[in-house]
Design a protein around this motif. Structure first.
Motif, short mmCIF file in Angstrom:
data_model
loop_
_atom_site.label_atom_id
_atom_site.label_comp_id
_atom_site.label_asym_id
_atom_site.label_seq_id
_atom_site.Cartn_x
_atom_site.Cartn_y
_atom_site.Cartn_z
N GLU A 167 71.72 93.74 31.78
CA GLU A 167 71.42 92.35 32.12
C GLU A 167 70.36 92.25 33.20
N ALA A 168 70.43 93.15 34.19
CA ALA A 168 69.44 93.13 35.28
C ALA A 168 68.04 93.40 34.73
N SER B 196 66.85 90.48 32.44
CA SER B 196 66.49 89.31 33.26
C SER B 196 65.14 89.51 33.92
N ALA B 197 64.91 90.74 34.44
CA ALA B 197 63.62 91.04 35.06
C ALA B 197 62.50 90.99 34.03
N GLU C 75 62.46 89.21 31.32
CA GLU C 75 62.24 87.82 30.94
C GLU C 75 61.25 87.13 31.86
N ASN C 76 61.22 87.55 33.13
CA ASN C 76 60.31 86.94 34.09
C ASN C 76 58.86 87.30 33.82
N PRO D 227 58.74 87.09 28.62
CA PRO D 227 59.88 86.41 27.98
C PRO D 227 59.95 86.59 26.47
N ALA E 144 61.48 90.00 25.78
CA ALA E 144 62.90 89.99 26.13
C ALA E 144 63.72 89.29 25.06
N GLU E 145 63.19 88.18 24.55
CA GLU E 145 63.91 87.43 23.51
C GLU E 145 64.04 88.24 22.23
N ARG F 106 66.65 91.05 22.77
CA ARG F 106 68.02 90.51 22.73
C ARG F 106 68.47 90.28 21.29
#
Length: 344
Positions: free
Chosen positions: A222-223, A226-227, A229-230, A233, A236-237, A240
């Protein structure tokens, strides 16, 4: 290795050169995740990186996290990886006999099968028809007579109408074909169609990173996501969406869940289900005998309070076990990115 971006990097990292950053990254990835990278390095590069690691000293955790996030961001946005059929063949040569290397390379260059006609029978009829529609009807007729009748029928249905009729008529009038002609067709299929097919099926780097994230513990996963995604994004999507999670196990067939239960460590199972919703517990316990399910509930109750991280790690362990069983062909995983029920 490519130069890692310096945008937004922590001050502690600024004094490190690119070779030192590469060394730190490989040190952080460790044996399991770093092995594919080490295999691509030349002997001189291995010596250089090893020497740099030995002199690296202590690297702050913020700097390590930045390097890992930058690495995942760059890999997930790459159009391709550096691995190739040639580098794979070089890696196998020396470890296996020449005959074994040839056999393996023939398999991975195209669909599996002992003969060319076995391989073609494992190619999608849509893909095969798209290739054959540009060949001479007589050549297509010869090829289809060598395939299993069911697969040949599906290929014919994908060919243009007039072309398909021409091929069928030639198949009806077909006389024994000389071995030399068949051999020439086989060689053409191997050198042109199979090679191009295999190269067009390179693995999406996002799938590679999804597998890496699946192997991380839940908190680190998750960490990192989340990083990511910044700074990226979209990547990251996609990652996931491609990840196979503990919750996805609920979609497996009962027989697959029963196989996981049979092969799982009892404590891992107890910890994983202790941190799971009741509906997930029911799904797994339905795959057990009544007595085994009762004993598992008693084990979970006897544990008392446990750290959420332990439950997350146990759930990740079950996911890894499911993938191992799928790789062995013992179970079938439902693909979370597909609406179809089959898959992995």
């Amino acid at each position: 290795m490519t130069m890692l971006s310096t945008i937004g990097e922590p001050p502690e990292l600024k004094k490190y050169s690119n070779p030192q950053r590469a060394a730190a990254l490989l040190l952080a990835l460790g044996k399991v995740y770093g092995a594919p990278i080490w295999e691509q390095l030349s002997t001189e590069e291995v010596k250089e990186v090893s020497s740099t690691i030995a002199q690296l000293g202590r690297l702050p955790s913020k700097a390590v996290e930045y390097l890992l996030v930058q690495f995942t961001s760059e890999v997930s946005s790459m159009a391709s990886l550096h691995g190739s059929f040639e580098t794979t063949e070089r890696l196998l040569t020396g470890m296996l006999s020449d005959e074994r290397v040839r056999e393996i390379m023939e398999d991975i260059r195209g669909p599996s099968g002992r003969t060319m006609w076995d391989k073609l029978s494992n190619v999608s009829e849509v893909v095969l028809a798209a290739y054959l529609r540009n060949e001479y009807p007589q050549t297509v007729a010869v090829i289809l007579t060598k395939l299993k009748s069911e697969h040949a029928a599906r290929v014919i249905s994908e060919l243009p109408g007039d072309f398909a009729i021409d091929v069928i008529q030639r198949m009806l009038r077909m006389e024994p074909v000389q071995k030399e002609i068949v051999a020439e067709i086989e060689n053409t299929l191997k050198s042109e169609f199979m090679t191009n097919l295999a190269r067009s099926q390179k693995r999406d780097p996002h799938e590679l990173m999804a597998d890496v994230f699946n192997a991380l513990d839940r908190a680190t996963e998750e960490a990192m996501l989340s990083a990511l995604e910044n700074c990226n994004p979209d990547a990251a999507e996609r990652i996931r969406a491609l990840m196979f999670t503990f919750e996805d196990l609920a979609n497996l067939l009962p027989a697959s869940i029963a196989s996981i239960v049979k092969n799982a460590d009892k404590r891992m199972m107890a910890l994983a289900l202790k941190g799971a919703p009741e509906d997930m517990r029911v799904i797994f316990m339905n795959a057990m005998t009544e007595r085994a399910a009762k004993m598992l509930r008693e084990d979970m109750a006897a544990m008392g309070p446990v750290r959420a991280r332990e439950c997350d790690e146990a759930q990740s362990g079950l996911v890894r076990l499911a993938k191992i069983l799928a790789d062995r062909g013992e179970i079938v995983l439902v693909d979370p990115k597909s609406d179809e029920s089959m898959v992995y």
